[in-house]
Design a protein around this motif. Structure first.
Motif, PDB file in Angstrom:
ATOM      1  N   THR A  64       2.661   0.625   7.164  1.00  0.00           N
ATOM      2  CA  THR A  64       2.447   0.477   8.607  1.00  0.00           C
ATOM      3  C   THR A  64       3.215  -0.752   9.058  1.00  0.00           C
TER       4      THR A  64
ATOM      5  N   ASP B 299      -3.711  -0.241   9.281  1.00  0.00           N
ATOM      6  CA  ASP B 299      -3.810   0.083   7.854  1.00  0.00           C
ATOM      7  C   ASP B 299      -5.164   0.718   7.539  1.00  0.00           C
ATOM      8  N   ARG B 300      -6.249   0.139   8.064  1.00  0.00           N
ATOM      9  CA  ARG B 300      -7.595   0.698   7.826  1.00  0.00           C
ATOM     10  C   ARG B 300      -7.718   2.083   8.442  1.00  0.00           C
ATOM     11  N   GLN B 301      -7.170   2.260   9.605  1.00  0.00           N
ATOM     12  CA  GLN B 301      -7.216   3.551  10.296  1.00  0.00           C
ATOM     13  C   GLN B 301      -6.492   4.615   9.477  1.00  0.00           C
TER      14      GLN B 301
ATOM     15  N   THR C  74       0.841  -1.189   0.000  1.00  0.00           N
ATOM     16  CA  THR C  74       0.000   0.000   0.000  1.00  0.00           C
ATOM     17  C   THR C  74       0.881   1.245   0.000  1.00  0.00           C
TER      18      THR C  74
ATOM     19  N   GLY D  69       2.259  -3.634   9.367  1.00  0.00           N
ATOM     20  CA  GLY D  69       1.617  -4.872   8.958  1.00  0.00           C
ATOM     21  C   GLY D  69       0.354  -5.145   9.743  1.00  0.00           C
ATOM     22  N   ASN D  70      -0.043  -4.240  10.576  1.00  0.00           N
ATOM     23  CA  ASN D  70      -1.252  -4.368  11.383  1.00  0.00           C
ATOM     24  C   ASN D  70      -2.443  -3.950  10.517  1.00  0.00           C
ATOM     25  N   PRO D  71      -3.394  -4.886  10.220  1.00  0.00           N
ATOM     26  CA  PRO D  71      -4.538  -4.546   9.361  1.00  0.00           C
ATOM     27  C   PRO D  71      -5.416  -3.455   9.968  1.00  0.00           C
ATOM     28  N   ALA D  72      -5.575  -3.405  11.242  1.00  0.00           N
ATOM     29  CA  ALA D  72      -6.411  -2.367  11.872  1.00  0.00           C
ATOM     30  C   ALA D  72      -5.756  -1.005  11.703  1.00  0.00           C
TER      31      ALA D  72
ATOM     32  N   GLU E 170      -5.852   4.522   6.249  1.00  0.00           N
ATOM     33  CA  GLU E 170      -6.574   4.739   4.992  1.00  0.00           C
ATOM     34  C   GLU E 170      -7.776   5.657   5.208  1.00  0.00           C
TER      35      GLU E 170
END
Length: 191
Positions: free
Chosen positions: A6, A13-15, A2, A8-11, A17
């Motif tokens: 970050t 990453d969403r935050q 992306t 590698g933490n998906p949460a 984005e």
């Protein structure tokens, strides 16, 4: 991968984005109106310089400086004449103009005589069979190319066709390209 790195933490990453989306929408809300204003500026400026929008009222018998000369309403008369439709009148408006700056081809470009009424309607000059301007009266175009010099007094006028319901409230007006969006609007002669 992306655009936002970050841990590698998906949460996270969403935050991140969501944060960039909000910033992008806020930037769009600011930049879109600015872009519209910038792209329409020239069009609005040209429109303002091409239209008679703001009236400067002049009392009858008084003169007003306009386009490098002093303008005064000389006469306003009308009646039934020529072949006019029912409930229409011929009107002749004449102005006495004392030339100040003789560069009329520059200052008077776009010269427009008109009549206005209380409701905001406007009438431009019109040809009326059987009705002519008095001797010595020029229209705007003739005056521009007349070779008038500083201090000369010339008479400018034109003929109009006006509906009967406007006769009691019409007022003569003058617009010049060098003065737009302002124009002169004269009071009617006293009865």
């Amino acid at each position: 991968m992306t655009a936002i790195a970050t841990d590698g933490n998906p949460a996270a990453d969403r935050q991140a984005e969501k944060k960039w989306r909000r910033r992008s929408l806020a930037a769009l809300a600011v930049l879109l109106p600015l872009t519209l204003a910038e792209t329409s500026y020239d069009s609005v400026r040209e429109w303002l310089h091409g239209e008679d929008l703001v009236a400067r009222d002049v009392d009858f018998g008084r003169s007003a400086p306009f386009g490098g000369s002093d303008w005064r309403l000389a006469d306003l008369r009308g009646g039934k004449a020529g072949r006019l439709p029912d409930r229409a009148f011929a009107v002749i408006a004449t102005f006495s103009v004392t030339i100040g700056d003789p560069d009329l081809q520059r200052l008077w470009l776009g010269c427009k005589l008109m009549l206005t009424d209380a409701t905001g309607r406007r009438w431009l000059p019109d040809f009326i069979s059987g009705v002519s301007l008095p001797d010595g009266v020029m229209n705007c175009t003739s005056a521009i190319f007349s070779g008038a010099r500083k201090g000369d007094v010339i008479t400018i006028g034109d003929t109009f066709i006006v509906p009967e319901d406007a006769i009691k409230t019409i007022r003569p007006a003058v617009g010049l390209g060098s003065e737009r969006p302002w124009y002169l609007r004269f009071q009617r002669p006293p009865k």
